[in-house]
Design an enzyme around this catalytic site. Structure first.
Site, PDB file in Angstrom:
ATOM      1  N   SER A 119       1.372  -1.679   0.258  1.00 15.89           N
ATOM      2  CA  SER A 119       0.188   0.313   0.211  1.00 15.89           C
ATOM      3  C   SER A 119       0.812   0.584  -0.164  1.00 15.89           C
ATOM      4  O   SER A 119       0.154   2.216   0.161  1.00 15.89           O
ATOM      5  CB  SER A 119      -1.133   0.048   1.156  1.00 15.89           C
ATOM      6  OG  SER A 119      -0.309  -0.629   2.617  1.00 15.89           O
ATOM      7  N   HIS A 142      -2.382  -3.123  -6.158  1.00  9.19           N
ATOM      8  CA  HIS A 142      -2.210  -2.561  -5.005  1.00  9.19           C
ATOM      9  C   HIS A 142      -4.613  -2.827  -4.700  1.00  9.19           C
ATOM     10  O   HIS A 142      -4.611  -2.041  -5.770  1.00  9.19           O
ATOM     11  CB  HIS A 142      -2.313  -0.973  -4.582  1.00  9.19           C
ATOM     12  CG  HIS A 142      -2.832  -0.691  -3.463  1.00  9.19           C
ATOM     13  ND1 HIS A 142      -2.929   0.539  -2.503  1.00  9.19           N
ATOM     14  CD2 HIS A 142      -2.866  -0.630  -2.328  1.00  9.19           C
ATOM     15  CE1 HIS A 142      -3.206   0.842  -1.721  1.00  9.19           C
ATOM     16  NE2 HIS A 142      -3.420  -0.087  -1.155  1.00  9.19           N
ATOM     17  N   GLU A 154      -5.351  -0.014  -8.384  1.00  6.24           N
ATOM     18  CA  GLU A 154      -4.195   0.794  -8.687  1.00  6.24           C
ATOM     19  C   GLU A 154      -3.154   0.136  -8.579  1.00  6.24           C
ATOM     20  O   GLU A 154      -1.906  -0.564  -7.895  1.00  6.24           O
ATOM     21  CB  GLU A 154      -3.643   2.085  -6.996  1.00  6.24           C
ATOM     22  CG  GLU A 154      -2.609   2.883  -7.910  1.00  6.24           C
ATOM     23  CD  GLU A 154      -2.398   3.926  -6.933  1.00  6.24           C
ATOM     24  OE1 GLU A 154      -3.129   2.616  -4.794  1.00  6.24           O
ATOM     25  OE2 GLU A 154      -2.329   4.364  -5.991  1.00  6.24           O
ATOM     26  N   ASN A 192      -3.400   6.322  -1.203  1.00  4.25           N
ATOM     27  CA  ASN A 192      -2.422   6.471   0.422  1.00  4.25           C
ATOM     28  C   ASN A 192      -2.640   8.278   0.055  1.00  4.25           C
ATOM     29  O   ASN A 192      -2.599   8.690   1.493  1.00  4.25           O
ATOM     30  CB  ASN A 192      -1.841   5.632   0.188  1.00  4.25           C
ATOM     31  CG  ASN A 192      -3.104   4.362   1.018  1.00  4.25           C
ATOM     32  OD1 ASN A 192      -3.882   4.490   1.769  1.00  4.25           O
ATOM     33  ND2 ASN A 192      -2.540   3.570   0.983  1.00  4.25           N
TER      34      ASN A 192
HETATM   35  N1  CAA Z   1     -15.358  -8.570   2.489  1.00  3.51           N
HETATM   36  C1  CAA Z   1     -16.713  -8.762   1.821  1.00  3.51           C
HETATM   37  N2  CAA Z   1     -17.980  -8.338   1.469  1.00  3.51           N
HETATM   38  C2  CAA Z   1     -18.013  -7.821   2.405  1.00  3.51           C
HETATM   39  C3  CAA Z   1     -17.686  -7.286   3.576  1.00  3.51           C
HETATM   40  C4  CAA Z   1     -16.597  -7.983   3.543  1.00  3.51           C
HETATM   41  N3  CAA Z   1     -15.422  -7.012   4.394  1.00  3.51           N
HETATM   42  N4  CAA Z   1     -18.100  -5.928   3.870  1.00  3.51           N
HETATM   43  C5  CAA Z   1     -19.327  -5.620   3.157  1.00  3.51           C
HETATM   44  N5  CAA Z   1     -19.256  -6.789   2.245  1.00  3.51           N
HETATM   45  C6  CAA Z   1     -20.353  -7.141   1.208  1.00  3.51           C
HETATM   46  C7  CAA Z   1     -21.769  -6.890   1.651  1.00  3.51           C
HETATM   47  O1  CAA Z   1     -21.685  -8.241   1.856  1.00  3.51           O
HETATM   48  C8  CAA Z   1     -22.975  -6.273   0.343  1.00  3.51           C
HETATM   49  O2  CAA Z   1     -22.713  -6.877  -0.448  1.00  3.51           O
HETATM   50  P1  CAA Z   1     -24.178  -6.930  -1.050  1.00  3.51           P
HETATM   51  O3  CAA Z   1     -24.602  -5.551  -1.869  1.00  3.51           O
HETATM   52  O4  CAA Z   1     -23.764  -8.084  -2.699  1.00  3.51           O
HETATM   53  O5  CAA Z   1     -25.171  -7.186  -0.345  1.00  3.51           O
HETATM   54  C9  CAA Z   1     -21.642  -4.837   0.165  1.00  3.51           C
HETATM   55  O6  CAA Z   1     -20.891  -5.077   0.844  1.00  3.51           O
HETATM   56  C10 CAA Z   1     -22.262  -4.057   1.539  1.00  3.51           C
HETATM   57  O7  CAA Z   1     -22.335  -4.369   2.583  1.00  3.51           O
HETATM   58  P2  CAA Z   1     -23.334  -3.775   3.790  1.00  3.51           P
HETATM   59  O8  CAA Z   1     -24.757  -3.560   3.044  1.00  3.51           O
HETATM   60  O9  CAA Z   1     -23.197  -4.589   5.084  1.00  3.51           O
HETATM   61  O10 CAA Z   1     -22.584  -2.232   4.499  1.00  3.51           O
HETATM   62  P3  CAA Z   1     -22.601  -1.345   3.575  1.00  3.51           P
HETATM   63  O11 CAA Z   1     -23.166  -0.342   2.846  1.00  3.51           O
HETATM   64  O12 CAA Z   1     -22.043  -0.107   4.504  1.00  3.51           O
HETATM   65  O13 CAA Z   1     -20.934  -1.074   2.727  1.00  3.51           O
HETATM   66  C11 CAA Z   1     -18.282  -1.270   2.703  1.00  3.51           C
HETATM   67  C12 CAA Z   1     -20.143  -1.912   3.825  1.00  3.51           C
HETATM   68  C13 CAA Z   1     -18.514  -0.747   1.531  1.00  3.51           C
HETATM   69  C14 CAA Z   1     -16.982  -1.713   3.565  1.00  3.51           C
HETATM   70  C15 CAA Z   1     -18.487   0.592   3.190  1.00  3.51           C
HETATM   71  O14 CAA Z   1     -18.909   1.022   4.235  1.00  3.51           O
HETATM   72  C16 CAA Z   1     -17.627   1.017   2.447  1.00  3.51           C
HETATM   73  O15 CAA Z   1     -17.597   0.803   1.326  1.00  3.51           O
HETATM   74  N6  CAA Z   1     -16.400   1.634   3.075  1.00  3.51           N
HETATM   75  C17 CAA Z   1     -15.459   2.144   2.428  1.00  3.51           C
HETATM   76  C18 CAA Z   1     -14.773   1.731   1.870  1.00  3.51           C
HETATM   77  C19 CAA Z   1     -12.847   1.627   1.674  1.00  3.51           C
HETATM   78  O16 CAA Z   1     -13.327   3.170   1.147  1.00  3.51           O
HETATM   79  N7  CAA Z   1     -11.921   0.630   1.642  1.00  3.51           N
HETATM   80  C20 CAA Z   1     -10.598   1.205   1.002  1.00  3.51           C
HETATM   81  C21 CAA Z   1     -10.123   0.938   2.212  1.00  3.51           C
HETATM   82  S1  CAA Z   1      -8.201   1.564   1.787  1.00  3.51           S
HETATM   83  C22 CAA Z   1      -7.671   0.605   1.367  1.00  3.51           C
HETATM   84  O17 CAA Z   1      -7.909  -0.814   1.496  1.00  3.51           O
HETATM   85  C23 CAA Z   1      -6.032   0.770   0.922  1.00  3.51           C
HETATM   86  C24 CAA Z   1      -5.296   0.798   1.492  1.00  3.51           C
HETATM   87  O18 CAA Z   1      -4.079   0.566   1.417  1.00  3.51           O
HETATM   88  C25 CAA Z   1      -5.309   1.232   2.908  1.00  3.51           C
END
Ligand code: CAA
Length: 286
Positions: A119, A142, A154, A192
């Site tokens: 990352s 990424h 990415e 990031n």
């Molecule tokens: N694993 C797999 N699927 C998941 C999951 C997980 N941990 N968490 C949620 N899901 C799926 C659910 O099953 C659901 O799927 P369906 O649409 O098929 O039913 C979908 O995601 C939406 O989930 P929920 O309705 O339960 O919950 P939500 O609407 O609150 O969404 C979220 C959850 C997708 C995590 C949303 O809150 C979100 O997009 N958050 C931001 C995530 C983000 O910014 N990620 C990037 C982080 S930075 C990074 O990863 C890089 C780095 O280098 C740090």
């Protein structure tokens, strides 16, 4: 180059998700951890994710079984000898990643693509762990968490990464249903570098008592339409991971917006790493 057999090193938060999306796209996946029980736990976690999809009527039980049948858990690094693509998603630490890449360099076929899911660590620094002949096929890949949900990959080109490798990864990303952006090999790459000042600023506002954690997160969720507020997102990513990325950015640019806030250092020092330990800026029922 068509990629059919994928070796994923690391079965944690990112590795299991990376294995899942490749298997769902029809690839044959080997999921590696040095401890077999951890590789198997990663495969079981994929089974749980797929089961939820079956429960929601989004996946047939037969498809779930077919996806799982394409994933083999292993503790044998020699299985990388069969791979068209090796994806490394182990702990974000230069020494851990470079020693694994040096071993993979010895066992993987000469034509394999080497993709690191770092990352923030420099691609050139990691590519230095493999022989010179291999470096044109070494690339940053990424993914974002949760990998099955987030539609971005990415790609980061090191100074030796060639066009054929970028083309192969673009083709693969399209098969996975992911959109590609390309970043130069600079600290934090693109996403990031944008994200960490936001998380850091939210932490500083919290630390100074400007608002509660709940209000800071609600501000971003409701006022900016972000799916998660910055403090809950930091908890979700893992505060140790966030701290590591901020340190790389701060070391690389020496600019104050990348400086890790004292409260982040303190929480990590106390072992409060966010969702995975049950406590970070928020608490999580376990
Ligand atoms: N694993 C797999 N699927 C998941 C999951 C997980 N941990 N968490 C949620 N899901 C799926 C659910 O099953 C659901 O799927 P369906 O649409 O098929 O039913 C979908 O995601 C939406 O989930 P929920 O309705 O339960 O919950 P939500 O609407 O609150 O969404 C979220 C959850 C997708 C995590 C949303 O809150 C979100 O997009 N958050 C931001 C995530 C983000 O910014 N990620 C990037 C982080 S930075 C990074 O990863 C890089 C780095 O280098 C740090």
């Amino acid at each position: 180059m068509a990629i059919e057999r994928v070796f994923v090193a690391g079965a944690g938060l990112m590795g299991h998700g990376i294995a899942q999306v490749h298997a769902a796209a029809g690839k044959h996946v080997t999921l590696y951890e040095p401890d077999l029980s951890r590789a198997t736990a990663g495969r079981d976690r994929i089974g749980g994710n797929l089961e939820r999809q079956v429960g929601k009527g989004r996946l047939e039980a037969s498809e779930r079984d077919a996806i799982l049948a394409r994933i083999a858990a292993t503790d044998d690094l020699a299985a990388a000898a069969e791979a068209d693509l090796v994806v490394e998603a182990v702990f974000e630490d230069v020494a851990v990643k470079t020693s694994l890449w040096a071993e993979l360099d010895r066992v993987a076929p000469p034509a394999a693509v080497f993709g690191t899911n770092t990352s923030s660590i420099s691609i050139d620094r990691l590519a230095g762990a493999v022989g010179e002949a291999r470096r044109p096929a070494f690339v940053g890949v990424h993914f974002f968490s949760p990998v099955p949900v987030m539609p971005l990959v990415e790609l980061i080109r090191g100074s030796a990464t060639d066009d054929a490798t970028e083309a192969a990864m673009r083709e693969l990303a399209a098969e996975l249903g992911k959109q590609v952006i390309v970043s130069a090999d600079r600290p934090g790459f693109l996403v990031n570098r944008i994200l960490m000042p936001l998380l850091g600023e939210a932490m500083r506002a919290y630390e100074e008592g400007t608002g509660t954690a709940e209000d800071i997160d609600a501000g971003a969720r409701i006022g900016l339409n972000h799916p998660m507020g910055p403090l809950e997102l930091a908890d979700f990513i893992g505060l140790d991971v966030v701290l590591g990325i901020m340190r790389v950015l701060h070391d690389g640019f020496d600019q104050p917006q990348f400086a890790p806030p004292a409260i982040l250092e303190r929480l990590v020092g106390e072992g409060h790493l966010g969702q995975k330990t049950g406590r970070g800026f928020h608490t999580y029922p376990r």
